[in-house]
Scaffold this motif. Structure first.
Motif, mmCIF file in Angstrom:
data_model
loop_
_atom_site.group_PDB
_atom_site.id
_atom_site.type_symbol
_atom_site.label_atom_id
_atom_site.label_comp_id
_atom_site.label_asym_id
_atom_site.label_seq_id
_atom_site.Cartn_x
_atom_site.Cartn_y
_atom_site.Cartn_z
ATOM 1 N N HIS A 1 4.992 -34.028 97.315
ATOM 2 C CA HIS A 1 5.514 -34.781 96.095
ATOM 3 C C HIS A 1 4.528 -35.296 94.993
ATOM 4 N N ASN A 2 3.167 -35.005 95.379
ATOM 5 C CA ASN A 2 2.437 -35.295 94.202
ATOM 6 C C ASN A 2 2.245 -34.222 93.141
ATOM 7 N N SER A 3 2.617 -33.156 93.639
ATOM 8 C CA SER A 3 2.434 -31.934 92.804
ATOM 9 C C SER A 3 3.534 -31.677 92.033
ATOM 10 N N TRP A 4 4.763 -32.441 92.208
ATOM 11 C CA TRP A 4 5.949 -32.199 91.483
ATOM 12 C C TRP A 4 5.809 -32.330 90.084
ATOM 13 N N THR A 5 6.369 -31.583 89.203
ATOM 14 C CA THR A 5 6.464 -31.575 87.798
ATOM 15 C C THR A 5 7.973 -32.334 87.347
ATOM 16 N N TRP A 6 7.934 -32.694 85.974
ATOM 17 C CA TRP A 6 9.206 -33.462 85.592
ATOM 18 C C TRP A 6 10.392 -32.493 85.313
ATOM 19 N N PRO A 7 11.470 -32.678 85.483
ATOM 20 C CA PRO A 7 12.510 -31.605 85.626
ATOM 21 C C PRO A 7 13.062 -31.705 84.344
ATOM 22 N N ALA A 8 12.717 -32.359 83.178
ATOM 23 C CA ALA A 8 13.158 -32.071 81.978
ATOM 24 C C ALA A 8 12.136 -32.856 80.746
ATOM 25 N N GLU A 9 12.301 -32.618 79.635
ATOM 26 C CA GLU A 9 11.459 -33.169 78.594
ATOM 27 C C GLU A 9 12.421 -34.145 77.941
ATOM 28 N N GLY A 10 12.104 -35.279 77.345
ATOM 29 C CA GLY A 10 12.884 -36.322 76.700
ATOM 30 C C GLY A 10 12.537 -37.503 76.724
ATOM 31 N N VAL A 11 13.587 -38.478 76.414
ATOM 32 C CA VAL A 11 13.097 -39.769 76.536
ATOM 33 C C VAL A 11 13.777 -40.310 77.817
ATOM 34 N N ILE A 12 13.180 -41.213 78.556
ATOM 35 C CA ILE A 12 13.838 -41.876 79.686
ATOM 36 C C ILE A 12 14.494 -43.233 79.083
ATOM 37 N N ALA B 1 17.075 -38.618 78.288
ATOM 38 C CA ALA B 1 18.019 -38.069 77.316
ATOM 39 C C ALA B 1 17.169 -36.953 76.658
ATOM 40 N N ALA B 2 18.088 -35.825 76.230
ATOM 41 C CA ALA B 2 17.575 -34.779 75.474
ATOM 42 C C ALA B 2 18.750 -33.969 75.033
ATOM 43 N N GLU B 3 18.525 -32.999 74.042
ATOM 44 C CA GLU B 3 19.918 -32.289 73.610
ATOM 45 C C GLU B 3 20.400 -31.408 74.498
ATOM 46 N N VAL B 4 21.598 -31.040 74.179
ATOM 47 C CA VAL B 4 22.516 -30.208 75.181
ATOM 48 C C VAL B 4 21.702 -28.897 74.906
ATOM 49 N N GLY B 5 21.621 -28.314 76.135
ATOM 50 C CA GLY B 5 20.996 -26.972 76.379
ATOM 51 C C GLY B 5 19.540 -27.128 76.458
ATOM 52 N N ALA B 6 18.832 -28.198 76.713
ATOM 53 C CA ALA B 6 17.588 -28.248 76.814
ATOM 54 C C ALA B 6 17.293 -28.030 78.417
ATOM 55 N N PRO B 7 16.202 -27.162 78.626
ATOM 56 C CA PRO B 7 15.839 -26.724 79.883
ATOM 57 C C PRO B 7 15.862 -27.689 80.880
ATOM 58 N N VAL B 8 16.458 -27.552 82.215
ATOM 59 C CA VAL B 8 16.168 -28.274 83.519
ATOM 60 C C VAL B 8 15.449 -27.649 84.278
ATOM 61 N N TYR B 9 14.344 -28.062 84.988
ATOM 62 C CA TYR B 9 13.384 -27.473 85.912
ATOM 63 C C TYR B 9 13.439 -28.156 87.344
ATOM 64 N N SER B 10 13.512 -27.126 88.323
ATOM 65 C CA SER B 10 13.112 -27.770 89.852
ATOM 66 C C SER B 10 12.024 -28.436 89.589
ATOM 67 N N ALA B 11 11.980 -29.584 90.321
ATOM 68 C CA ALA B 11 10.778 -30.627 90.341
ATOM 69 C C ALA B 11 9.679 -29.935 91.338
ATOM 70 N N GLY B 12 10.241 -29.238 92.413
ATOM 71 C CA GLY B 12 9.189 -28.971 93.344
ATOM 72 C C GLY B 12 10.035 -27.815 94.032
ATOM 73 N N PRO B 13 9.292 -26.769 94.652
ATOM 74 C CA PRO B 13 10.062 -25.648 95.435
ATOM 75 C C PRO B 13 10.968 -26.293 96.517
ATOM 76 N N LEU C 1 19.781 -35.829 81.403
ATOM 77 C CA LEU C 1 19.849 -35.343 82.506
ATOM 78 C C LEU C 1 19.820 -36.662 83.496
ATOM 79 N N HIS C 2 20.726 -36.834 84.377
ATOM 80 C CA HIS C 2 20.506 -37.910 85.461
ATOM 81 C C HIS C 2 19.782 -37.227 86.769
ATOM 82 N N PHE C 3 18.622 -37.840 87.093
ATOM 83 C CA PHE C 3 17.823 -37.306 88.341
ATOM 84 C C PHE C 3 17.433 -38.308 89.324
ATOM 85 N N GLU C 4 17.686 -37.788 90.474
ATOM 86 C CA GLU C 4 17.616 -38.887 91.795
ATOM 87 C C GLU C 4 16.678 -37.916 92.584
#
Length: 246
Positions: free
Chosen positions: A38-49, A66-78, A140-143
């Motif tokens: 979990h310490n090597s996870w990366t942020w799932p999106a770019e924007g403002v919390i 918060a980010a614009e519609v269509g901004a990429p969302v990434y997997s935080a980890g494998p 993006l709502h991220f849990e």
């Protein structure tokens, strides 16, 4: 006979010690493995919390980015996609189970690019930021759940707890490539520089702030010791502007 029992007792004691040592090492290795995951996870999106864990009388079980519609969302980890569907509340949502036993949730997506049962790598795009389901704006709502997600979200933990600040810059805003060239201020120019305190407002991004003040995203991050492009509403940022000659 006494000597025999003594030998048996010593043998049992040694076996117990070895067993305890093995168990301790196993726990340590497992914990270390989990931490490294979990310490090597990366942020799932770019924007403002714009939303923190525990808000709304403790019923907000993640963070909002918060980010614009269509901004990429990434997997935080494998991990493996456990669910990918449309929910009345979450909208387009993706759930990923990770090897450390945690499960992450990516909600209100505009589009989903992965299917249930699919294995994903860390940092792969799994969808787009959207405004679907019970959502009042593009974000993006991220849990993160320390175990499997359940309807009562009893395993939910603060996502900010599982990110190492040293790896937060894995997905720094792509717009930096088109921002003004970085122009570090020399010591000779320091006297002609004025510092501004800018408070992040709703809808602000580092890119927008950099354009407003004619500086680069790189400079703003350097001046404020930021390792990520994520900023929060109410956050104070230092901006350095060259003073115009009178």
């Amino acid at each position: 006979m006494i000597d025999f029992f003594r030998r048996v007792f010593i043998a049992m004691l040694m076996a117990m010690c070895i067993s305890l040592l093995f168990f301790s090492v196993k726990i340590t290795v497992a914990q270390s493995s989990s931490d490294s995951l979990h310490n090597s996870w990366t942020w799932p999106a770019e924007g403002v919390i714009t939303g923190q864990f525990g808000e709304r009388n403790g019923k907000h079980y993640g963070i909002d980015i918060a980010a614009e519609v269509g901004a990429p969302v990434y997997s935080a980890g494998p991990g493996k996609v456990s669910r990918s569907y449309y929910s009345d509340s979450y909208g387009n949502v993706v759930f990923i189970v990770h090897k450390n036993g945690m499960e992450t949730v990516y909600a209100h997506l505009n589009k989903r690019f992965v299917s249930e049962g699919e294995n994903v790598k860390q940092g792969v795009q799994i969808g787009e930021v959207g405004n679907t389901g019970h959502s009042s704006g593009s974000h993006l709502h991220f849990e993160v759940h320390n175990g499997s997600w359940n309807i009562n979200k009893t395993a939910a933990i603060d996502p900010m707890m599982v990110f190492d600040k040293h790896v937060e810059k894995a997905h720094v805003a792509k717009s930096e490539t088109s921002s003004p060239a970085s122009s570090p201020i020399s010591s000779n120019e320091a006297a002609n520089v004025k510092k501004l305190q800018v408070t992040v407002a709703k809808g602000d991004t580092l890119w927008a702030i950099s354009q407003k003040y004619g500086v680069s995203v790189d400079d703003i991050m350097k001046w404020n010791d930021l390792s990520s492009s994520l900023i929060k509403i109410g956050q104070a940022l230092t901006i350095k502007e060259p003073m115009t000659k009178q």
